[in-house]
Design a protein around this motif. Structure first.
Motif, PDB file in Angstrom:
ATOM      1  N   GLY A 169       0.815  -1.210   0.000  1.00  0.00           N
ATOM      2  CA  GLY A 169       0.000   0.000   0.000  1.00  0.00           C
ATOM      3  C   GLY A 169       0.847   1.258   0.000  1.00  0.00           C
ATOM      4  N   ASN A 170       0.170   2.392  -0.015  1.00  0.00           N
ATOM      5  CA  ASN A 170       0.847   3.682   0.089  1.00  0.00           C
ATOM      6  C   ASN A 170      -0.100   4.689   0.709  1.00  0.00           C
ATOM      7  N   VAL A 171       0.478   5.763   1.251  1.00  0.00           N
ATOM      8  CA  VAL A 171      -0.318   6.794   1.910  1.00  0.00           C
ATOM      9  C   VAL A 171       0.326   8.149   1.697  1.00  0.00           C
ATOM     10  N   ASN A 172      -0.506   9.174   1.536  1.00  0.00           N
ATOM     11  CA  ASN A 172      -0.043  10.557   1.439  1.00  0.00           C
ATOM     12  C   ASN A 172      -0.971  11.416   2.274  1.00  0.00           C
ATOM     13  N   LEU A 173      -0.385  12.207   3.169  1.00  0.00           N
ATOM     14  CA  LEU A 173      -1.171  13.037   4.083  1.00  0.00           C
ATOM     15  C   LEU A 173      -0.642  14.463   4.044  1.00  0.00           C
ATOM     16  N   GLN A 174      -1.557  15.428   4.046  1.00  0.00           N
ATOM     17  CA  GLN A 174      -1.163  16.833   4.060  1.00  0.00           C
ATOM     18  C   GLN A 174      -2.003  17.584   5.088  1.00  0.00           C
ATOM     19  N   ARG A 175      -1.379  18.518   5.775  1.00  0.00           N
ATOM     20  CA  ARG A 175      -2.090  19.352   6.729  1.00  0.00           C
ATOM     21  C   ARG A 175      -1.371  20.685   6.862  1.00  0.00           C
ATOM     22  N   SER A 176      -2.052  21.671   7.399  1.00  0.00           N
ATOM     23  CA  SER A 176      -1.467  22.990   7.629  1.00  0.00           C
ATOM     24  C   SER A 176      -0.782  23.033   8.982  1.00  0.00           C
ATOM     25  N   VAL A 177       0.142  23.978   9.133  1.00  0.00           N
ATOM     26  CA  VAL A 177       0.861  24.213  10.379  1.00  0.00           C
ATOM     27  C   VAL A 177       0.616  25.664  10.793  1.00  0.00           C
ATOM     28  N   PRO A 178       0.343  25.932  12.069  1.00  0.00           N
ATOM     29  CA  PRO A 178       0.008  27.300  12.500  1.00  0.00           C
ATOM     30  C   PRO A 178       1.225  28.209  12.613  1.00  0.00           C
ATOM     31  N   VAL A 179       1.983  28.282  11.532  1.00  0.00           N
ATOM     32  CA  VAL A 179       3.068  29.254  11.408  1.00  0.00           C
ATOM     33  C   VAL A 179       2.968  29.848  10.005  1.00  0.00           C
ATOM     34  N   GLN A 180       3.593  31.013   9.795  1.00  0.00           N
ATOM     35  CA  GLN A 180       3.525  31.674   8.494  1.00  0.00           C
ATOM     36  C   GLN A 180       4.910  32.083   8.022  1.00  0.00           C
ATOM     37  N   SER A 181       5.088  31.981   6.706  1.00  0.00           N
ATOM     38  CA  SER A 181       6.333  32.465   6.109  1.00  0.00           C
ATOM     39  C   SER A 181       6.301  33.984   6.047  1.00  0.00           C
ATOM     40  N   GLN A 182       7.370  34.573   5.576  1.00  0.00           N
ATOM     41  CA  GLN A 182       7.465  36.028   5.553  1.00  0.00           C
ATOM     42  C   GLN A 182       6.397  36.666   4.682  1.00  0.00           C
ATOM     43  N   ASP A 183       5.950  35.962   3.627  1.00  0.00           N
ATOM     44  CA  ASP A 183       4.912  36.529   2.759  1.00  0.00           C
ATOM     45  C   ASP A 183       3.500  36.250   3.273  1.00  0.00           C
ATOM     46  N   GLY A 184       3.387  35.685   4.473  1.00  0.00           N
ATOM     47  CA  GLY A 184       2.078  35.437   5.068  1.00  0.00           C
ATOM     48  C   GLY A 184       1.445  34.116   4.712  1.00  0.00           C
ATOM     49  N   THR A 185       2.157  33.266   3.932  1.00  0.00           N
ATOM     50  CA  THR A 185       1.621  31.950   3.556  1.00  0.00           C
ATOM     51  C   THR A 185       1.740  30.976   4.725  1.00  0.00           C
ATOM     52  N   GLU A 186       0.672  30.269   4.981  1.00  0.00           N
ATOM     53  CA  GLU A 186       0.647  29.332   6.103  1.00  0.00           C
ATOM     54  C   GLU A 186       1.511  28.115   5.810  1.00  0.00           C
ATOM     55  N   GLY A 187       2.172  27.624   6.837  1.00  0.00           N
ATOM     56  CA  GLY A 187       3.029  26.465   6.681  1.00  0.00           C
ATOM     57  C   GLY A 187       2.254  25.188   6.460  1.00  0.00           C
ATOM     58  N   GLY A 188       2.975  24.156   6.020  1.00  0.00           N
ATOM     59  CA  GLY A 188       2.329  22.872   5.762  1.00  0.00           C
ATOM     60  C   GLY A 188       3.281  21.713   5.978  1.00  0.00           C
ATOM     61  N   ILE A 189       2.715  20.550   6.241  1.00  0.00           N
ATOM     62  CA  ILE A 189       3.462  19.297   6.360  1.00  0.00           C
ATOM     63  C   ILE A 189       2.837  18.278   5.428  1.00  0.00           C
ATOM     64  N   GLU A 190       3.680  17.524   4.723  1.00  0.00           N
ATOM     65  CA  GLU A 190       3.216  16.428   3.867  1.00  0.00           C
ATOM     66  C   GLU A 190       3.986  15.169   4.230  1.00  0.00           C
ATOM     67  N   LEU A 191       3.260  14.076   4.422  1.00  0.00           N
ATOM     68  CA  LEU A 191       3.861  12.775   4.665  1.00  0.00           C
ATOM     69  C   LEU A 191       3.530  11.865   3.496  1.00  0.00           C
ATOM     70  N   ASP A 192       4.535  11.169   3.020  1.00  0.00           N
ATOM     71  CA  ASP A 192       4.331  10.280   1.883  1.00  0.00           C
ATOM     72  C   ASP A 192       5.171   9.032   2.084  1.00  0.00           C
ATOM     73  N   GLY A 193       4.527   7.864   1.952  1.00  0.00           N
ATOM     74  CA  GLY A 193       5.279   6.635   2.146  1.00  0.00           C
ATOM     75  C   GLY A 193       4.568   5.416   1.592  1.00  0.00           C
ATOM     76  N   SER A 194       5.357   4.422   1.257  1.00  0.00           N
ATOM     77  CA  SER A 194       4.835   3.127   0.831  1.00  0.00           C
ATOM     78  C   SER A 194       5.023   2.122   1.953  1.00  0.00           C
ATOM     79  N   THR A 195       4.080   1.224   2.099  1.00  0.00           N
ATOM     80  CA  THR A 195       4.170   0.233   3.167  1.00  0.00           C
ATOM     81  C   THR A 195       5.072  -0.914   2.747  1.00  0.00           C
ATOM     82  N   GLU A 196       5.685  -1.529   3.731  1.00  0.00           N
ATOM     83  CA  GLU A 196       6.374  -2.781   3.472  1.00  0.00           C
ATOM     84  C   GLU A 196       5.339  -3.863   3.174  1.00  0.00           C
ATOM     85  N   SER A 197       5.736  -4.864   2.426  1.00  0.00           N
ATOM     86  CA  SER A 197       4.803  -5.945   2.139  1.00  0.00           C
ATOM     87  C   SER A 197       4.458  -6.696   3.422  1.00  0.00           C
ATOM     88  N   ALA A 198       3.214  -7.156   3.500  1.00  0.00           N
ATOM     89  CA  ALA A 198       2.726  -7.870   4.679  1.00  0.00           C
ATOM     90  C   ALA A 198       1.902  -9.058   4.223  1.00  0.00           C
TER      91      ALA A 198
END
Length: 413
Positions: A169-198
């Protein structure tokens, strides 16, 4: 605050995959979807690979192949606490789970088969402007099961079968972070990964008690998928906060998929009418907590952990098929899927509640060797409000619905 955000991040990754919904809807066969997704106590053709491998040994053709797919059109609405009005809706793209089955008769009693299907896979997309964006913007996930299967008819009434599940399988997750860059854009985190076989297994016993009554028992084992060294990516993080969000971070996490024990009955009161009923017991108590490990400290911590405390649940299904004419079948069904999520543990990626499903379908024989199946499933989850948030979720009221059309092609030889 940062540790709470990390707990929410881990929650979205794990529970989204474990439940493949809050709308966990198995879509294993277009014929069976039309019959309320019953099938444990029936000879369902090639899809017995999924529903009950023990029944596969009673297939009367030398071999058969099935290819099918569905389109999941789902919506979730959210109301903030005490607002009384919808303040956010998901904009989910159409999901496309599929199934492919092939069965070959080695002799009259022994059959071998291969199934490839996607029982877990969906996208939840809230966007980056809603009030819960610090918990989740978007979640994409998919798990693919590859199941080689053998089935043997011990007598002319009793069959057993077992299949090994190889799962990736695989998964991708995105969310905002309550901080802002100098231009006022809100921060973000993205997680992306493939699972090991099971690995897991799917085993079943099928018994043709009388000409009219059949009984089946099926057990699908729990599968633990693990993400190792998934990528953690940050965006728009101001210089003052970068020490808490270091580049080059990776993550490990475990994604449990629960076991399912099913009992099914099939009954033919006449040559044209088939009735079915299934009861499934799902072992959600395997999901007690989650742990989310980082290769570097994120938000001042190397891990996050949060309780899930899911409860075991039942699914109740009924279905019917009526042969209107030679080669033309009409189908209908319904089910009730009880939620495993206790009060206080509702999260925006799986705002789960008791699910009610209604389905219709039809089958048409194009020729002696080719047939088509079509289905339509409507899912309506109960509206649910959660204010206590023991899991660190987003307080409020959630309402979910889904529309799922599907089509399948069968060929036997």
């Amino acid at each position: 605050m940062k540790s709470k955000i990390l707990a929410l991040l881990g929650s979205a990754l794990l529970s989204g995959t474990a439940m493949a919904g809050g709308y966990q809807v198995n879509l294993a066969s277009q014929r069976q979807i039309g019959m309320g997704h019953t099938g444990t106590g029936l000879l369902t053709g090639t899809s017995s690979i999924f529903f009950n491998p023990g029944a596969m040994s009673f297939m009367d053709s030398r071999g058969a192949v099935t290819i099918g797919g569905s389109g999941i059109i789902s919506k979730i609405a959210y109301s903030a606490p005490e607002s009384g009005a919808i303040t956010a809706r998901t904009d989910n793209p159409t999901g496309t789970p599929f199934q492919v089955y092939a069965v070959y008769g080695i002799n009259e009693k022994l059959k071998a088969g291969l199934g490839v299907y996607t029982p877990f896979g969906s996208t939840v997309q809230w966007g980056n402007e809603w009030s819960g964006r610090y918990a989740l913007n978007q979640l994409k996930l998919q798990a693919i099961y590859i199941q080689p299967t053998v089935s043997y008819a011990i007598t002319d009434k009793l069959g057993v079968g077992i299949g090994l599940n190889y799962v990736v399988g695989n998964v991708n997750l995105q969310r905002s972070v309550p901080v802002q860059s100098q231009d006022g854009t809100e921060g973000g985190i993205e997680l992306d990964g493939s699972t090991e076989s099971a690995w897991g297994f799917n085993a079943g016993v099928y018994f043709q008690a009388t000409e009219k009554l059949s009984i089946g028992v099926n057990y699908r084992s729990k599968v633990d998928l693990r993400v190792e060294n998934g990528d953690v990516m940050f965006s728009n993080i101001p210089a003052a906060a970068r020490g808490n969000f270091p580049d080059g971070t990776s993550f490990n996490a475990e994604l449990p998929m629960p076991s399912t024990l099913s009992l099914g009955l099939g009954f033919k009161p006449s040559e044209r009418l088939t009735l079915a009923a299934d009861v499934s017991y799902v072992g959600w108590d395997a999901y007690e907590k989650l742990r989310f490990d980082f290769s570097q400290n994120v938000g001042g911590s190397s891990f996050s952990e949060a309780g899930r405390n899911y409860e075991n649940t039942f699914i109740y299904r009924i279905g019917a098929e009526y042969m209107v004419a030679d080669g033309l079948a009409l189908r209908g069904g319904a089910y009730l899927d009880k939620t495993p999520v206790q009060d206080g543990y509702l999260t925006p990626e799986t705002p789960d509640a008791d699910s009610r499903g209604l389905s219709v379908g039809l089958g048409y024989n194009v020729s002696d060797n080719i047939s088509l199946d079509a289905s339509f499933l409507y899912i309506n989850k109960k509206e649910r409000t959660d204010a206590s948030n023991l899991s660190g979720g987003i307080a409020g009221t959630y309402k979910s619905i889904a529309y799922i059309p599907g089509i399948g092609l069968n060929f036997k030889f």
